[in-house]
Motif scaffolding. Structure first.
Motif, PDB file in Angstrom:
ATOM      1  N   SER A 164       0.327  -1.649  -0.230  1.00  0.00           N
ATOM      2  CA  SER A 164       0.528   0.110   0.392  1.00  0.00           C
ATOM      3  C   SER A 164       1.038   0.924   0.037  1.00  0.00           C
ATOM      4  CB  SER A 164      -0.675   0.113   1.036  1.00  0.00           C
ATOM      5  OG  SER A 164      -0.214  -0.221   2.539  1.00  0.00           O
TER       6      SER A 164
ATOM      7  N   TRP B 109       1.814   5.354   0.999  1.00  0.00           N
ATOM      8  CA  TRP B 109       2.085   6.881   1.649  1.00  0.00           C
ATOM      9  C   TRP B 109       0.265   7.406   1.945  1.00  0.00           C
ATOM     10  CZ3 TRP B 109       1.903  11.214  -0.648  1.00  0.00           C
ATOM     11  CH2 TRP B 109       2.845  11.113  -1.602  1.00  0.00           C
TER      12      TRP B 109
ATOM     13  N   LYS C 239       2.633  -5.211   3.113  1.00  0.00           N
ATOM     14  CA  LYS C 239       3.762  -3.961   3.287  1.00  0.00           C
ATOM     15  C   LYS C 239       3.622  -2.647   3.776  1.00  0.00           C
ATOM     16  CE  LYS C 239       6.683  -1.934   0.051  1.00  0.00           C
ATOM     17  NZ  LYS C 239       7.263  -1.056   0.932  1.00  0.00           N
TER      18      LYS C 239
ATOM     19  N   SER D  92       7.298   3.045   2.711  1.00  0.00           N
ATOM     20  CA  SER D  92       8.456   2.331   3.747  1.00  0.00           C
ATOM     21  C   SER D  92       8.237   4.159   4.088  1.00  0.00           C
ATOM     22  CB  SER D  92       9.716   3.333   3.075  1.00  0.00           C
ATOM     23  OG  SER D  92      10.178   2.066   2.300  1.00  0.00           O
TER      24      SER D  92
ATOM     25  N   GLY E 152      10.911  -1.219  -1.277  1.00  0.00           N
ATOM     26  CA  GLY E 152       9.933  -0.894  -2.679  1.00  0.00           C
ATOM     27  C   GLY E 152      10.140  -1.565  -3.680  1.00  0.00           C
TER      28      GLY E 152
ATOM     29  N   GLY F  74       8.090  -6.368  -4.517  1.00  0.00           N
ATOM     30  CA  GLY F  74       6.964  -7.242  -5.655  1.00  0.00           C
ATOM     31  C   GLY F  74       7.766  -8.345  -6.452  1.00  0.00           C
TER      32      GLY F  74
ATOM     33  N   PHE G 263      -2.340  -4.500  -5.277  1.00  0.00           N
ATOM     34  CA  PHE G 263      -1.526  -3.564  -4.722  1.00  0.00           C
ATOM     35  C   PHE G 263      -2.200  -2.705  -5.514  1.00  0.00           C
ATOM     36  CE2 PHE G 263       1.125  -0.419  -7.114  1.00  0.00           C
ATOM     37  CZ  PHE G 263       2.003   0.215  -6.752  1.00  0.00           C
ATOM     38  N   THR G 264      -1.111  -1.172  -4.319  1.00  0.00           N
ATOM     39  CA  THR G 264      -2.096   0.086  -4.350  1.00  0.00           C
ATOM     40  C   THR G 264      -0.925   1.035  -4.365  1.00  0.00           C
ATOM     41  OG1 THR G 264      -4.120  -0.397  -3.308  1.00  0.00           O
ATOM     42  CG2 THR G 264      -3.573   1.795  -3.799  1.00  0.00           C
ATOM     43  N   GLY G 265      -0.979   1.189  -5.690  1.00  0.00           N
ATOM     44  CA  GLY G 265       0.229   2.539  -5.800  1.00  0.00           C
ATOM     45  C   GLY G 265       0.303   3.153  -7.662  1.00  0.00           C
ATOM     46  N   SER G 266       1.457   3.362  -7.913  1.00  0.00           N
ATOM     47  CA  SER G 266       1.382   4.042  -9.457  1.00  0.00           C
ATOM     48  C   SER G 266       1.068   3.165 -10.287  1.00  0.00           C
ATOM     49  CB  SER G 266       2.437   5.009  -9.148  1.00  0.00           C
ATOM     50  OG  SER G 266       3.969   4.126  -9.006  1.00  0.00           O
TER      51      SER G 266
ATOM     52  N   GLU H 118      -4.590  -0.981  -7.696  1.00  0.00           N
ATOM     53  CA  GLU H 118      -4.841   0.301  -7.545  1.00  0.00           C
ATOM     54  C   GLU H 118      -4.556   1.666  -7.866  1.00  0.00           C
ATOM     55  OE1 GLU H 118      -8.311   0.350  -7.215  1.00  0.00           O
ATOM     56  OE2 GLU H 118      -9.003  -1.733  -6.959  1.00  0.00           O
ATOM     57  N   LEU H 119      -4.122   2.140  -9.112  1.00  0.00           N
ATOM     58  CA  LEU H 119      -3.469   3.394  -9.599  1.00  0.00           C
ATOM     59  C   LEU H 119      -3.939   4.737  -9.708  1.00  0.00           C
ATOM     60  CD1 LEU H 119      -1.703   0.622 -12.342  1.00  0.00           C
ATOM     61  CD2 LEU H 119      -1.600   0.708  -9.626  1.00  0.00           C
ATOM     62  N   GLY H 120      -3.208   5.154  -9.759  1.00  0.00           N
ATOM     63  CA  GLY H 120      -3.097   6.553 -10.650  1.00  0.00           C
ATOM     64  C   GLY H 120      -4.250   6.941 -10.697  1.00  0.00           C
TER      65      GLY H 120
ATOM     66  N   CYS I  24      -5.961   9.746  -4.593  1.00  0.00           N
ATOM     67  CA  CYS I  24      -5.384   8.991  -5.918  1.00  0.00           C
ATOM     68  C   CYS I  24      -7.210   9.611  -6.781  1.00  0.00           C
ATOM     69  CB  CYS I  24      -5.375   7.556  -6.493  1.00  0.00           C
ATOM     70  SG  CYS I  24      -6.982   7.286  -4.304  1.00  0.00           S
TER      71      CYS I  24
ATOM     72  N   GLU J 165      -1.098  13.283 -13.474  1.00  0.00           N
ATOM     73  CA  GLU J 165      -1.411  13.135 -12.086  1.00  0.00           C
ATOM     74  C   GLU J 165      -0.567  13.911 -12.090  1.00  0.00           C
ATOM     75  OE1 GLU J 165      -0.569   9.435 -10.147  1.00  0.00           O
ATOM     76  OE2 GLU J 165      -2.886  10.005  -8.782  1.00  0.00           O
TER      77      GLU J 165
ATOM     78  N   TRP K 294     -14.312   0.778  -5.894  1.00  0.00           N
ATOM     79  CA  TRP K 294     -13.653   1.128  -5.961  1.00  0.00           C
ATOM     80  C   TRP K 294     -12.750   0.570  -7.085  1.00  0.00           C
ATOM     81  CZ3 TRP K 294     -13.361   5.963  -4.634  1.00  0.00           C
ATOM     82  CH2 TRP K 294     -12.117   6.707  -5.431  1.00  0.00           C
TER      83      TRP K 294
HETATM   84  P1  NAP Z   1       4.394   3.650  -5.647  1.00  0.00           P
HETATM   85  O1  NAP Z   1       5.784   4.357  -5.504  1.00  0.00           O
HETATM   86  O2  NAP Z   1       3.979   3.265  -7.031  1.00  0.00           O
HETATM   87  O3  NAP Z   1       4.523   3.428  -3.878  1.00  0.00           O
HETATM   88  C1  NAP Z   1       3.406   2.346  -3.884  1.00  0.00           C
HETATM   89  C2  NAP Z   1       3.935   1.353  -2.797  1.00  0.00           C
HETATM   90  O4  NAP Z   1       4.467   0.412  -3.768  1.00  0.00           O
HETATM   91  C3  NAP Z   1       4.425   1.629  -1.563  1.00  0.00           C
HETATM   92  O5  NAP Z   1       4.429   0.538   0.001  1.00  0.00           O
HETATM   93  C4  NAP Z   1       6.296   1.145  -2.418  1.00  0.00           C
HETATM   94  O6  NAP Z   1       6.926   0.745  -1.442  1.00  0.00           O
HETATM   95  C5  NAP Z   1       5.690   0.108  -2.578  1.00  0.00           C
HETATM   96  N1  NAP Z   1       6.617  -0.017  -4.535  1.00  0.00           N
HETATM   97  C6  NAP Z   1       7.787   0.630  -4.955  1.00  0.00           C
HETATM   98  N2  NAP Z   1       7.980  -0.203  -5.381  1.00  0.00           N
HETATM   99  C7  NAP Z   1       8.155  -1.307  -5.807  1.00  0.00           C
HETATM  100  C8  NAP Z   1       8.222  -2.203  -6.799  1.00  0.00           C
HETATM  101  N3  NAP Z   1       8.671  -2.557  -7.350  1.00  0.00           N
HETATM  102  N4  NAP Z   1       7.611  -3.533  -6.642  1.00  0.00           N
HETATM  103  C9  NAP Z   1       6.577  -3.872  -5.275  1.00  0.00           C
HETATM  104  N5  NAP Z   1       5.998  -2.565  -4.847  1.00  0.00           N
HETATM  105  C10 NAP Z   1       6.602  -1.623  -4.316  1.00  0.00           C
HETATM  106  O7  NAP Z   1       3.312   5.348  -4.877  1.00  0.00           O
HETATM  107  P2  NAP Z   1       3.692   6.390  -4.125  1.00  0.00           P
HETATM  108  O8  NAP Z   1       3.965   7.478  -4.836  1.00  0.00           O
HETATM  109  O9  NAP Z   1       3.575   6.349  -3.152  1.00  0.00           O
HETATM  110  O10 NAP Z   1       1.861   6.582  -3.881  1.00  0.00           O
HETATM  111  C11 NAP Z   1       1.500   7.434  -5.011  1.00  0.00           C
HETATM  112  C12 NAP Z   1       0.930   6.706  -6.518  1.00  0.00           C
HETATM  113  O11 NAP Z   1      -0.512   5.964  -5.444  1.00  0.00           O
HETATM  114  C13 NAP Z   1      -0.748   7.710  -7.182  1.00  0.00           C
HETATM  115  O12 NAP Z   1       0.053   7.277  -8.181  1.00  0.00           O
HETATM  116  C14 NAP Z   1      -1.967   7.674  -6.352  1.00  0.00           C
HETATM  117  O13 NAP Z   1      -2.874   7.985  -7.714  1.00  0.00           O
HETATM  118  C15 NAP Z   1      -1.858   5.937  -6.375  1.00  0.00           C
HETATM  119  N6  NAP Z   1      -2.713   5.744  -5.476  1.00  0.00           N
HETATM  120  C16 NAP Z   1      -3.941   4.851  -6.019  1.00  0.00           C
HETATM  121  C17 NAP Z   1      -4.670   4.570  -5.583  1.00  0.00           C
HETATM  122  C18 NAP Z   1      -6.464   4.202  -5.563  1.00  0.00           C
HETATM  123  O14 NAP Z   1      -6.915   3.418  -4.765  1.00  0.00           O
HETATM  124  N7  NAP Z   1      -6.338   3.859  -6.883  1.00  0.00           N
HETATM  125  C19 NAP Z   1      -4.755   4.910  -3.919  1.00  0.00           C
HETATM  126  C20 NAP Z   1      -3.721   5.636  -3.636  1.00  0.00           C
HETATM  127  C21 NAP Z   1      -2.928   5.937  -4.042  1.00  0.00           C
HETATM  128  P3  NAP Z   1       8.029   1.954  -1.182  1.00  0.00           P
HETATM  129  O15 NAP Z   1       8.002   3.176  -0.144  1.00  0.00           O
HETATM  130  O16 NAP Z   1       8.960   1.008   0.097  1.00  0.00           O
HETATM  131  O17 NAP Z   1       9.129   2.295  -1.674  1.00  0.00           O
END
Ligand code: NAP
Length: 515
Positions: free
Chosen positions: A138, A140, A164, A167, A197, A201, A214-217, A238-240, A272, A369, A437
């Motif tokens: 997830s 931050w 996880k 960080s 991170g 993965g 996974f929720t992130g970029s 669940e991405l950006g 997001c 974004e 969602w």
């Molecule tokens: P991110 O860099 O993708 O990181 C998200 C999570 O993934 C963190 O726990 C990170 O760990 C981990 N991570 C990074 N590299 C990875 C890899 N190669 N394999 C597995 N895990 C990995 O995203 P962010 O900048 O933290 O979050 C912002 C993004 O999330 C934005 O694009 C936002 O729109 C999106 N988001 C989407 C939703 C939704 O519901 N659609 C909700 C919230 C956020 P570390 O912190 O240790 O690097």
């Protein structure tokens, strides 16, 4: 688990250390998955009500420590205490109720009637079987609310969990651990690991998890999907988002402005599904901007602990710099700063809330974004143009329409390429746990929350019991010619035109070779 190396957590507003958290190794992850798997097989045998009792203990603990935990979220992430309590603690408390009360209804085993005559003698049952070990990674920006929903869905559907936290928000990870511990779950059912991170993965997937949530970029989502393809491990992404807001000519402008400020600027715009682009009908463009300017200029960005702060600070220096670069680039390309909030310069990572006009779809602030407190505003001539502008993006997480004409709002909603469309509000449905969602296009794959979210945590298994009283079905090998011809006749009767139905009937009765 190994505890030789530690990562340090910092308060983004002050830079002060919040504590140290032991880091895990790849071996820890491998070992954790085998332990979780053992615990999960027992947990899967628990009834829904027994699982719910454990979750109820977690919920009580969260309610009792709500403000204390909101303070930790605020210190770790940079958002204000009120923001942390309302959007994270409350959202999680409410989610518990939904999953405890409704999981059994959604996931219980049920009878399913066969749909046609040849299934008359079958008795069919549909089961939703837990995946096994679900990996959750997830971000931050909502470090408590986002993972808590997924933890609850995974637990109620009978899974074990490898978790996880980001960080940047490891202190919130510790809070989640306390909430889970309060549930007195079977030992090892939930294991949290602290790894970087970039290795998480590969490590999760190679350790043999059965599903990754996974929720992130977007770029990391793509990397994970590629990796998951090697083992065809199911993955939810669940991405950006780059979410548009359409303000129609007959909108309640005061409400629209307040909504834009909340959904676009709270949490320093790091949502997001936050409002990133506003398209306003040209008839109300000027009054809308005037109101927005007046409100934004009164906002104060700064230290989340200060009483007069409305918006806290950005969570990471990386994000702070990325947003500032996008902003400077847009200004260099001709964008105008229409309004800017007040800012406490002494707060680290604080960025003023900024409204840009004279923007266009080619600028990165509109095209990508932004994930910061910057919103671009553009006028539009007619609804067709507004829909085109709103859909002109690779992302499609959420969108909103602001109008007093609800029928028009619904009509526009059906033409927007987004997983959630809100009329006269924005962002709210993340806090309504029974609504799914997730996004269209590159905003993700699959859905979290509600019935669809619970189903994502399970595999469907169908059990078909054949009670056909004879020794052989008509379609079992070998198939005699007279049976085949009558079968064709029957099929002609099923859905053909009347003339074909008649021919089919003759074939069925007399078994003609040809008609
Ligand atoms: P991110 O860099 O993708 O990181 C998200 C999570 O993934 C963190 O726990 C990170 O760990 C981990 N991570 C990074 N590299 C990875 C890899 N190669 N394999 C597995 N895990 C990995 O995203 P962010 O900048 O933290 O979050 C912002 C993004 O999330 C934005 O694009 C936002 O729109 C999106 N988001 C989407 C939703 C939704 O519901 N659609 C909700 C919230 C956020 P570390 O912190 O240790 O690097």
């Amino acid at each position: 688990m190994s505890t030789l190396i530690h990562t340090e957590a910092f308060n983004p507003a002050t830079g002060e250390s919040l504590g140290q958290i032991p880091q895990n190794t790849l071996e820890d992850i491998q070992y954790a998955v085998s332990r979780i798997r053992k615990a999960q097989t027992k947990w899967a045998d628990y009834s829904f009500s027994k699982r719910g009792k454990h979750l109820r203990k977690m919920q009580r603990h969260l309610i009792e420590h709500g403000e204390e935990y909101a303070r930790i979220i605020s210190a770790d992430n940079g958002k204000t205490l009120a923001d942390a309590y309302m959007t994270e603690i409350s959202s999680a408390v409410i989610a518990f109720d939904y999953y405890i009360k409704h999981s059994a209804r959604v996931l219980r085993e049920r009878r399913v009637k066969g749909s046609h005559i040849f299934s008359f003698f079958t008795r069919n049952r549909l089961q939703h079987v837990p995946m096994g070990v679900v990996g959750i990674i997830s971000p931050w920006n909502y470090p408590l609310a986002i993972p808590m929903h997924e933890i609850l869905m995974a637990l109620m559907s009978g899974n074990g969990l490898l978790y996880k936290a980001a960080s940047e928000t490891q202190m919130v990870g510790q809070v989640i651990q306390k909430i889970v511990d309060a549930g007195e779950l079977p030992q090892d059912l939930f294991v949290q690991v602290n790894v970087a991170g970039r290795i998480a993965g590969d490590a999760f997937l190679e350790a043999g998890i059965d599903k990754l949530f996974f929720t992130g970029s977007v770029p990391i989502g793509k990397i994970l999907m590629k990796k998951a393809a090697e083992t065809l491990t199911p993955i939810s992404l669940e991405l950006g988002g780059n979410d548009p807001m359409i303000v129609c000519a007959e909108a309640n402008l005061k409400k629209a402005v307040n909504g834009a400020i909340w959904a676009g600027l709270s949490n320093s715009g790091q949502s997001c599904a936050g409002v990133e682009r506003i398209y306003v009908h040209r008839d109300v463009y000027k009054p809308f901007l005037k109101l927005l300017k007046k409100k934004v200029e009164k906002l104060r960005v700064g230290h989340p602990d200060h009483k007069d702060t409305h918006i806290g600070t950005m969570t990471t220096s990386r994000q702070h710099d990325a947003v500032r670069n996008m902003l400077e680039e847009a200004i260099a390309q001709g964008a105008i700063v229409e309004a800017i909030s007040q800012i406490d310069e002494t707060t680290e990572h604080a960025l003023p809330a900024t409204i840009l006009t004279e923007v266009n779809q080619e600028m990165r602030v509109m095209k990508e974004e932004t994930f910061g407190p910057v919103i671009g505003v553009m006028p539009f001539k007619n609804i067709e143009e507004a829909i085109h502008l709103a859909n002109d993006s690779d992302l499609g997480l959420t969108a909103s329409i602001w109008t007093k004409n609800h029928r028009l709002g619904r009509k526009i909603a059906t033409q927007l390429e987004a997983g959630v469309v809100t009329i006269n509000s924005h962002l709210i449905s993340h806090g309504i746990p029974n609504l799914p969602w997730g996004g269209f296009k590159q905003s993700g794959v699959g859905r979290t929350h509600g019935e669809l979210g619970l189903l994502e945590m399970t595999e469907a298994r169908v059990i078909v019991n054949d009670y056909f009283p004879l020794n052989k079905q008509l379609y079992w090998t070998p198939i005699p010619g007279f049976v085949y011809r009558r079968w064709v006749g029957f099929m002609m009767m099923v859905g053909g035109a009347w003339s074909w139905k008649l021919k089919g009937l003759l074939k069925l009765i007399f078994g003609f070779n040809r008609l």
